[in-house]
Design an enzyme around this catalytic site. Sequence first.
Site, PDB file in Angstrom:
ATOM      1  CE1 TYR A 354      -3.232   2.871   0.384  1.00  0.00           C
ATOM      2  CE2 TYR A 354      -3.734   2.113   2.597  1.00  0.00           C
ATOM      3  CZ  TYR A 354      -3.971   2.974   1.550  1.00  0.00           C
ATOM      4  OH  TYR A 354      -4.949   3.923   1.658  1.00  0.00           O
ATOM      5  CB  CYS A 355       0.942   4.313   0.235  1.00  0.00           C
ATOM      6  SG  CYS A 355       1.554   6.011   0.179  1.00  0.00           S
TER       7      CYS A 355
END
Length: 622
Positions: A354-355
Site C-alpha cells: 500500500y502506498c
Amino acid sequence: MAQKSDDHGHSGQEFPGFDARFFDAYAIKDPQSLMMNAARAFENLGRAASEWLGPRERGETSDDLFAGPIGDFIKTMSALTEYWTSDQKRMLEAQTLLLSTYFEIWMRSIQQAGGQQENSAEADMAANKDRRFADEDWYRNPFFSFLRQIYLASATWAERLVSEAEGLDEITRYKARFYVRQFTAAFSPSNFAMTNPEVWRATVESQGMNLVTGMRMLTEDVIAGGGHLRLRQTDASQFSVGNNLAITAGKVIARNELCEIIQYAPSTETVFKRPLVIVPPWINKFYILDLTPEKSFIKWCVDQGHTVFVISWVNPDREHAAKDWESYIREGIDFALDTAEQATGEKQVNAIGYCVGGTLLAATLAWHAQKNDARIASATLLTAQVDFAEAGELKVFVDEEQLAVIEAQMKTSGYMAASQMAAAFNLLRSSELIWPYVVNNYLKGKEPMAFDLLYWNSDSTRVAAANHAYYLRSCYLDNALSAGQMKLGGGSIDLRDISIPIYNLATREDHIAPARSVFRGNALFGGPVEFVLSGSGHIAGVVNPPSRTKYRYWAQGDTGAKSADTLDGWLKEATETAGSWWPHWQAWVEAQDTDLVPARIPGDRTLSPLGDAPGTYVLARA
C-alpha cells in the site's frame, strides 16, 4: 431617516434591501462581558505563544527544516512576480482586470443592499459547493456577501496570473500554482473571527467564551506538539488502538528491531493455500487497513479465507537512523516472507503493498527476479507509484535545495519528525485538513467530532533518516526506479524483470499517488497487469468495504493496462461497476490459485506467539 417595516419584518421603502435580521445577530449585547472574555482569550493566546517559543529558546526544537520550503516559496513567487512586473503594460492589464472585477462586485453589493439582488443571492447559494461558504449569510447579508465575492474573485485572479505567466518552466509553474492555492486558502474570510458570520454570531452569543475556549485548545495543541502545532482533527479520547481500533484477532509471531509480523486468526474452516502478506507504508501506521470491524480490509480478507500476515513497522528513533531502503526490504519484506513460510510451511505467498509500501514491494520484486527468488507469486499494489514523473503535489517539496535542508536536519536528529511529515501531508489538502479545524477548534471553540480515520491520520510516525533520504532522491528526484537505475545490492534493478501477475489499483481523486502517475507504472512491468481505478481518494478509495455500497470502480482486464497510452484512453474502454473493488480483487486472487487447506492458527507450528495483535510497535506515539 426613519425606517418602515411591513408585516413580514422587512425594511421600508427608504432601504428596501435592508433587513434588520441580517444584522441583529451581529450586534454586541453585553460589551463588558465580551471585553473581559477577549482579555482572557488574549491571555490564553499569550500562553500558546510562550509554549511555542519555550522549546526554541531551550534548543529543544527549531524551524530549520522549514527554511527549504520557505526559500523555495520566495524563489518561485519571485519568478512569477518578475514576469508580471517586467512589463508595465502587462501589469496594468492585470491590475485593471482585478479592479474592474472589484467594481462589478461593489455595484452588485449596492444593488443587493437596495433589494435588487435577492434572486441572484438565492441562485449563488443553491449553486455553492464550497463548504467554507455554506452559511446563508455569506449570500444574504450584504457585508459577508461582498467579502465572499471579493475573496473568490481575488483567488481566481491569482490563479490566472500563474496559468497565463509565460516563460515559466513547468516545475516552477506547478510550484507557483500550489503556493498560490495555499496562500489563498489561508486568507479566506472564513478563517477570521470578524469576517466569518458563524464565528461572529457565536462570539456575540457567548460573549466571547468561544475564543477563550479556542485559545485554550490552541495552547494545549502547541504543548502536545512539543512547540509545534499538533492540530486536533478528531476527539482523540474516543479512540484507543487495540481497544476499538485495530481489534481483528491475531498474534505477533515475529519481531526484529524494524518491524513486528502479525498473523491473524482464521474465521473460516479452510483457507487458501497461499498466505497473504501485506506491506503497509511506514509513513503511517498499518491499522488504516484495520480501523474498525466494519471498515477493516484485513478482517474482510480473513473472512474470505486468507491467512493474513501484516508488517507493523517500528516508529523509528535515532537508533534507526541508518536503516535504509535495503534494510526495509531485508528486515521488513524478506523477514515477513520468512516468517510466513515458517508459520505455514508454504514457499509462495500473494503480497499486497500500500502506498510507499507498494513502491518498496515493487523494488523488492525486481530485486528478487534478479536472484530467482520466487517466494511472491502475485502482487497487488494499492495507490503505489513506480514512475514518479507525474507524482503530484508532493514534488513541490522535493528539489536539490530542499533535500539538502531535509538531509542536514535528519543527520542531526536521525529521523524526519512526525509533526513535519504530518504538516506536509496536511498542506496537500489544507482546505480540508487544516483550515476547517482552525475555525472549528480555535475560533468557534468546539471540539472536533470523533472520526476514526482522522484519529489514524493524527497518529503520525517518524521516518528513518537513511530510508527517507533514499526514497526522496531515488524516487521523487531521480525517478530511478522507472528508469531501471535504482541501486540495490550493489547493482541496478529493472521492473521489467518482474513477470508475476500484478494487480495495480489507483484512485481517481488521489492527491498523493495521482491516478495518472500510477497508470504510468503499468507499462514498466514485465508480466500481466490488471489495472483498476477506484472512485474517491488515497484512503477512502482503498478502505471501501462492500457493505457500504459506496463509490465505484473501473476495470477492463489485463489486456488493456499496457495497450492504452493514457489513462483517459484506458477509461474509454473500461467497464464501470458500482460499489467496492474488493470483490473484484478477490476474484483476481482466486484466479491465481484456488487450492484450499485447513485453517491455520497463529503459533500452531514452529513460531510461538509473542503477544496479541496489534502488537507493541503500533502503540508508540511520536
